[in-house]
Design a protein around this motif. Structure first.
Motif, PDB file in Angstrom:
ATOM      1  N   THR A 159     150.936 -46.880 101.379  1.00 35.02           N
ATOM      2  CA  THR A 159     151.833 -45.794 100.977  1.00 35.02           C
ATOM      3  C   THR A 159     152.254 -45.982  99.533  1.00 35.02           C
ATOM      4  O   THR A 159     152.176 -47.088  98.971  1.00 35.02           O
ATOM      5  CB  THR A 159     153.093 -45.768 101.854  1.00 35.02           C
ATOM      6  OG1 THR A 159     153.857 -46.971 101.628  1.00 35.02           O
ATOM      7  CG2 THR A 159     152.733 -45.645 103.328  1.00 35.02           C
ATOM      8  N   LEU A 160     152.704 -44.903  98.928  1.00 31.58           N
ATOM      9  CA  LEU A 160     153.205 -44.935  97.551  1.00 31.58           C
ATOM     10  C   LEU A 160     154.337 -45.944  97.414  1.00 31.58           C
ATOM     11  O   LEU A 160     154.357 -46.754  96.469  1.00 31.58           O
ATOM     12  CB  LEU A 160     153.686 -43.541  97.155  1.00 31.58           C
ATOM     13  CG  LEU A 160     154.619 -43.442  95.924  1.00 31.58           C
ATOM     14  CD1 LEU A 160     153.940 -43.981  94.684  1.00 31.58           C
ATOM     15  CD2 LEU A 160     155.075 -42.003  95.735  1.00 31.58           C
ATOM     16  N   GLU A 161     155.290 -45.901  98.344  1.00 32.55           N
ATOM     17  CA  GLU A 161     156.448 -46.794  98.271  1.00 32.55           C
ATOM     18  C   GLU A 161     156.018 -48.261  98.323  1.00 32.55           C
ATOM     19  O   GLU A 161     156.563 -49.105  97.589  1.00 32.55           O
ATOM     20  CB  GLU A 161     157.403 -46.485  99.428  1.00 32.55           C
ATOM     21  CG  GLU A 161     158.127 -45.153  99.331  1.00 32.55           C
ATOM     22  CD  GLU A 161     157.251 -43.961  99.692  1.00 32.55           C
ATOM     23  OE1 GLU A 161     157.663 -42.818  99.421  1.00 32.55           O
ATOM     24  OE2 GLU A 161     156.141 -44.166 100.239  1.00 32.55           O
ATOM     25  N   GLU A 162     155.024 -48.546  99.135  1.00 39.07           N
ATOM     26  CA  GLU A 162     154.535 -49.918  99.283  1.00 39.07           C
ATOM     27  C   GLU A 162     153.897 -50.416  97.986  1.00 39.07           C
ATOM     28  O   GLU A 162     154.140 -51.547  97.550  1.00 39.07           O
ATOM     29  CB  GLU A 162     153.517 -49.959 100.421  1.00 39.07           C
ATOM     30  CG  GLU A 162     153.014 -51.333 100.780  1.00 39.07           C
ATOM     31  CD  GLU A 162     151.976 -51.292 101.889  1.00 39.07           C
ATOM     32  OE1 GLU A 162     151.332 -52.323 102.118  1.00 39.07           O
ATOM     33  OE2 GLU A 162     151.821 -50.224 102.516  1.00 39.07           O
ATOM     34  N   VAL A 163     153.090 -49.573  97.342  1.00 37.93           N
ATOM     35  CA  VAL A 163     152.412 -49.988  96.110  1.00 37.93           C
ATOM     36  C   VAL A 163     153.423 -50.145  94.975  1.00 37.93           C
ATOM     37  O   VAL A 163     153.343 -51.096  94.188  1.00 37.93           O
ATOM     38  CB  VAL A 163     151.323 -48.976  95.703  1.00 37.93           C
ATOM     39  CG1 VAL A 163     150.545 -49.503  94.502  1.00 37.93           C
ATOM     40  CG2 VAL A 163     150.376 -48.701  96.845  1.00 37.93           C
TER      41      VAL A 163
END
Length: 277
Positions: free
Chosen positions: A22-26
């Motif tokens: 996910t975007l948040e994870e990256v």
């Protein structure tokens, strides 16, 4: 060329966790707010993080449809986080054809050469291809690298610039490698991602260094004109892989090791290294 190493590390992370990243994870992995990370990512790649992740998922799944002909389509879609109906819809939006029709259309006769458009090319038989392949356990290679998006057609110019820039690091032991992430038969040329690399000592002070992972590989020993490399790759994908018990290791990248290049005649000798498990 992608010059920001934070973005290069982010791309590495995305590719390693493409199934459910996910975007948040990256953004958290890079220690950036997601808003700053999104701006930086698009400025470096020309593509939003969300679009990049979605595109890579679909293109990797299309590649799997191509080389894993016996696996159920729904199973491949599920590997990339899609339900059966969602996968078909997303795939059709990207390729303008349903996954089942895409798989049926892929054959040795249907794949056009993406660069030498007038070139008549053909794949080898399984026996011919297999005779050029050895199974080897390759070492890890510490390398200087530059990452680029774009067609492989003009890659010789990128190599000229790269070798001139890092001439001071060239020695008799230096190996030149090219790491590829996409099959241009399923990914648009402008979106093909690749790294130009040269081996260095592990204590090289440059920021753009990385350890290129070796390990178990099927190594195709290529000798011939540059325009025939594409046919060699497609032979491996369409003829050799489907008839062996080997599977590509999605957690490691394909790469080429150059042994000899004649810049005048375009004759080359190189090893095409496919990570297998």
């Amino acid at each position: 060329m992608i010059t920001n190493e934070h973005i290069n590390r982010a791309i590495d992370y995305i590719l390693l966790h493409i199934e459910d990243v996910t975007l948040e994870e990256v953004a958290a992995y890079c220690h950036f707010s997601k808003y700053y990370f999104c701006r930086l990512f698009k400025s470096q790649t020309g593509e939003s993080v969300h679009s990049f992740i979605k595109r890579v998922r679909l293109e990797q799944s299309a590649f799997r449809l191509k080389v894993e002909q016996n696996r159920p389509i729904t199973e491949i879609g599920a590997d990339y986080g899609y339900s059966s109906s969602n996968y078909s819809t997303a795939f059709r939006q990207h390729y303008q054809v349903a996954p089942v029709a895409f798989r049926r259309s892929i054959s040795c006769d249907s794949v056009r050469h993406p660069f030498f458009h007038k070139e008549k090319w053909s794949v080898e038989s399984f026996e011919e291809c297999n005779s050029n392949i050895t199974k080897e356990v390759l070492p890890d290679y510490p390398v200087i690298y530059e990452r680029r998006f774009g067609s492989y057609e003009g890659i010789h110019k990128a190599w000229d610039e790269f070798l001139a820039k890092y001439e001071a690091y060239l020695t008799e032991e230096t190996r030149l490698l090219e790491r590829t992430y996409d099959d241009p038969a399923v990914t648009a040329s402008k979106n093909c991602l690749f790294d130009i690399c040269m081996t260095v000592e592990e204590d090289c002070p440059l920021e753009n260094t990385v350890l290129l992972k070796g390990g178990p590989c099927a190594v195709y020993h290529f000798k011939g004109h540059a325009k025939h490399i594409y046919a060699a790759y497609q032979t491996i994908f369409l003829v050799w892989l489907p008839r062996t018990s080997y599977e590509l290791d999605a957690k490691r990248s394909m790469f080429d090791i150059y042994h000899m290049v004649d810049t005048d005649t375009k004759y080359m000798e190189l090893d095409i290294c496919l990570p297998i498990k």
